[in-house]
Write an enzyme that holds these catalytic residues in place. Structure first.
Site, mmCIF file in Angstrom:
data_model
loop_
_atom_site.group_PDB
_atom_site.id
_atom_site.type_symbol
_atom_site.label_atom_id
_atom_site.label_comp_id
_atom_site.label_asym_id
_atom_site.label_seq_id
_atom_site.Cartn_x
_atom_site.Cartn_y
_atom_site.Cartn_z
ATOM 1 N N ALA A 1 -2.878 5.303 -1.777
ATOM 2 C CA ALA A 1 -3.727 6.073 -2.687
ATOM 3 C C ALA A 1 -3.482 7.559 -2.489
ATOM 4 O O ALA A 1 -2.995 7.996 -1.444
ATOM 5 C CB ALA A 1 -5.209 5.766 -2.424
ATOM 6 N N THR B 1 -5.484 10.379 -1.561
ATOM 7 C CA THR B 1 -6.791 10.432 -0.902
ATOM 8 C C THR B 1 -7.265 11.870 -0.632
ATOM 9 O O THR B 1 -8.282 12.052 0.040
ATOM 10 C CB THR B 1 -6.751 9.654 0.426
ATOM 11 O OG1 THR B 1 -5.696 10.183 1.229
ATOM 12 C CG2 THR B 1 -6.535 8.171 0.203
ATOM 13 N N TYR C 1 -11.368 12.285 -7.741
ATOM 14 C CA TYR C 1 -10.872 11.169 -6.919
ATOM 15 C C TYR C 1 -11.612 9.878 -7.279
ATOM 16 O O TYR C 1 -10.985 8.836 -7.496
ATOM 17 C CB TYR C 1 -11.071 11.515 -5.439
ATOM 18 C CG TYR C 1 -10.908 10.362 -4.478
ATOM 19 C CD1 TYR C 1 -9.651 9.841 -4.182
ATOM 20 C CD2 TYR C 1 -12.024 9.791 -3.853
ATOM 21 C CE1 TYR C 1 -9.510 8.773 -3.289
ATOM 22 C CE2 TYR C 1 -11.893 8.736 -2.957
ATOM 23 C CZ TYR C 1 -10.638 8.236 -2.687
ATOM 24 O OH TYR C 1 -10.499 7.188 -1.817
ATOM 25 N N LYS D 1 -10.096 6.392 -8.843
ATOM 26 C CA LYS D 1 -10.218 5.106 -8.134
ATOM 27 C C LYS D 1 -10.978 4.090 -8.994
ATOM 28 O O LYS D 1 -10.643 2.890 -8.990
ATOM 29 C CB LYS D 1 -10.915 5.293 -6.787
ATOM 30 C CG LYS D 1 -10.111 6.083 -5.759
ATOM 31 C CD LYS D 1 -8.886 5.342 -5.242
ATOM 32 C CE LYS D 1 -9.237 4.147 -4.374
ATOM 33 N NZ LYS D 1 -8.002 3.509 -3.805
HETATM 34 N N1 LIG Z 1 -10.344 7.078 4.528
HETATM 35 C C1 LIG Z 1 -11.514 6.673 4.042
HETATM 36 O O1 LIG Z 1 -12.597 6.977 4.597
HETATM 37 C C2 LIG Z 1 -11.566 5.813 2.819
HETATM 38 C C3 LIG Z 1 -12.821 5.540 2.275
HETATM 39 C C4 LIG Z 1 -12.900 4.703 1.162
HETATM 40 C C5 LIG Z 1 -11.767 4.151 0.628
HETATM 41 N N2 LIG Z 1 -10.558 4.456 1.147
HETATM 42 C C6 LIG Z 1 -9.401 3.827 0.528
HETATM 43 O O2 LIG Z 1 -8.647 3.193 1.539
HETATM 44 C C7 LIG Z 1 -7.256 3.226 1.200
HETATM 45 C C8 LIG Z 1 -6.485 3.841 2.344
HETATM 46 O O3 LIG Z 1 -7.000 5.150 2.550
HETATM 47 P P1 LIG Z 1 -6.546 6.040 3.799
HETATM 48 O O4 LIG Z 1 -7.698 6.884 4.159
HETATM 49 O O5 LIG Z 1 -5.853 5.175 4.828
HETATM 50 O O6 LIG Z 1 -5.491 6.973 3.096
HETATM 51 P P2 LIG Z 1 -4.237 7.767 3.664
HETATM 52 O O7 LIG Z 1 -4.287 7.878 5.142
HETATM 53 O O8 LIG Z 1 -4.140 9.008 2.827
HETATM 54 O O9 LIG Z 1 -3.049 6.798 3.288
HETATM 55 C C9 LIG Z 1 -2.680 6.631 1.953
HETATM 56 C C10 LIG Z 1 -1.309 6.020 1.932
HETATM 57 O O10 LIG Z 1 -0.893 5.969 0.554
HETATM 58 C C11 LIG Z 1 0.472 6.302 0.517
HETATM 59 N N3 LIG Z 1 0.821 6.829 -0.797
HETATM 60 C C12 LIG Z 1 0.322 7.915 -1.412
HETATM 61 N N4 LIG Z 1 0.915 8.087 -2.608
HETATM 62 C C13 LIG Z 1 1.818 7.084 -2.748
HETATM 63 C C14 LIG Z 1 2.733 6.707 -3.770
HETATM 64 N N5 LIG Z 1 2.855 7.406 -4.886
HETATM 65 N N6 LIG Z 1 3.500 5.604 -3.566
HETATM 66 C C15 LIG Z 1 3.392 4.893 -2.429
HETATM 67 N N7 LIG Z 1 2.538 5.196 -1.426
HETATM 68 C C16 LIG Z 1 1.766 6.273 -1.590
HETATM 69 C C17 LIG Z 1 0.634 7.365 1.591
HETATM 70 O O11 LIG Z 1 1.950 7.421 1.970
HETATM 71 P P3 LIG Z 1 2.543 8.762 2.683
HETATM 72 O O12 LIG Z 1 1.853 8.870 3.997
HETATM 73 O O13 LIG Z 1 3.986 8.458 2.774
HETATM 74 O O14 LIG Z 1 2.203 9.887 1.759
HETATM 75 C C18 LIG Z 1 -0.252 6.820 2.702
HETATM 76 O O15 LIG Z 1 0.454 5.928 3.525
HETATM 77 C C19 LIG Z 1 -7.184 4.002 -0.114
HETATM 78 O O16 LIG Z 1 -7.194 3.099 -1.180
HETATM 79 C C20 LIG Z 1 -8.459 4.820 -0.135
HETATM 80 O O17 LIG Z 1 -8.844 5.129 -1.464
HETATM 81 C C21 LIG Z 1 -10.429 5.262 2.237
#
Ligand SMILES: NC(=O)c1ccc[n+]([C@@H]2O[C@H](COP(=O)([O-])OP(=O)(O)OC[C@H]3O[C@@H](n4cnc5c(N)ncnc54)[C@H](OP(=O)(O)O)[C@@H]3O)[C@@H](O)[C@H]2O)c1
Length: 246
Positions: free
Chosen positions: A22, A24, A87, A91
């Site tokens: 995503a 994010t 955002y 989503k």
């Molecule tokens: N963190 C939270 O508290 C939270 C809360 C609610 C929901 N979420 C959801 O949980 C999921 C994971 O979140 P996270 O916090 O782990 O996010 P994150 O650390 O930002 O990781 C997102 C991942 O998505 C990859 N990505 C981004 N753009 C891309 C593209 N165009 N093609 C392929 N890969 C791509 C990134 O790759 P690169 O590293 O190579 O850029 C990264 O590995 C997401 O769906 C987010 O919306 C997270």
């Protein structure tokens, strides 16, 4: 994600596609919503089509930011989405487009994630407590701190149970403010929680609005006989040694 053919290739021969990718950067999305939407909405649709064509289930990881954050009791899985930020809108579109493209989609919403890898709130707080005597942390936003390992485990349990397509909430139970969570971090780090002082969001204005109330309900899991993740404080006590590395 933005490349439909790359998504097809990735889904080939796979039973379950779990979309964790995503855009994010919540604040950056306010001024780059089309770019965020390419990943969070169009990209999710690409993966949904790819999963459908591969005969795979899709797990679309989503977020509390799809809700308006103004509720006073936990959001049910079927509560209306009303995102307040760019955002959140991207989503919410991702959920809708994924489900529209592939009926066998599990939308798994999570929130307030922390884990052993990458940046996360508990490690930031623990590091700040190493550097400074006191910290001010907002106490007017509440949610459910959730360990990434617990989300992964719940996704596996949903798939193993052959859960019907639909929305599920992969968050811990209970609720706490960021201030209360930071105090728990201090406790787990072996220091005085009183060093973390309460403040309000007005002191930390940021481009994207943050939901004041990010508490999600778990009735859909219970109806299937699937145990929700459990109390946030108990889970944080289990997670803390690996997350804080001390
Ligand atoms: N963190 C939270 O508290 C939270 C809360 C609610 C929901 N979420 C959801 O949980 C999921 C994971 O979140 P996270 O916090 O782990 O996010 P994150 O650390 O930002 O990781 C997102 C991942 O998505 C990859 N990505 C981004 N753009 C891309 C593209 N165009 N093609 C392929 N890969 C791509 C990134 O790759 P690169 O590293 O190579 O850029 C990264 O590995 C997401 O769906 C987010 O919306 C997270």
């Amino acid at each position: 994600m933005r490349d439909a053919d790359a998504c097809r290739r990735a889904a080939e021969g796979v039973d379950v596609v779990v979309n964790c990718a995503a855009w994010t950067a919540v604040d950056d999305a306010e001024t780059a919503e089309p770019a965020a939407a390419q990943v969070n909405a169009t990209g999710a649709e690409h993966l949904a089509v790819a999963a459908r064509e591969a005969g795979a289930r899709l797990v679309q990881v989503s977020t509390d930011y799809v809700f308006d954050g103004r509720a006073t009791s936990p959001y049910a899985e079927d509560a209306p989405v009303a995102p307040q930020s760019a955002y959140g809108r991207t989503k919410a579109d991702g959920e809708r487009l994924a489900v529209g493209a592939h009926t066998d989609t599990l939308v798994v919403r999570t929130a307030w994630l922390y884990g052993a890898h990458g940046r996360c709130f508990p490690r930031t707080i623990a590091g700040a407590l190493d550097q400074r005597d006191t910290l001010d942390v907002v106490d007017d936003q509440v949610g459910q701190p959730t360990w990434t390992a617990d989300v992964a485990d719940l996704v596996l349990r949903l798939v193993a149970a052959d859960a019907p397509a639909g929305a599920y909430h992969a968050t811990s139970s209970g609720q706490v403010s960021w201030h209360g969570f930071a105090q728990a971090v201090a406790e787990e780090a072996g220091t005085d929680p009183a060093r973390v002082r309460p403040t309000t969001s007005a002191a930390f204005v940021r481009p994207a609005p943050r939901p004041a109330y990010s508490v999600l309900g778990h009735d859909a899991l219970r109806r299937l006989g699937i145990e929700p993740i459990g109390d946030w404080r108990e889970r944080f006590a289990v997670a803390a040694p690996s997350v804080l590395g001390r």
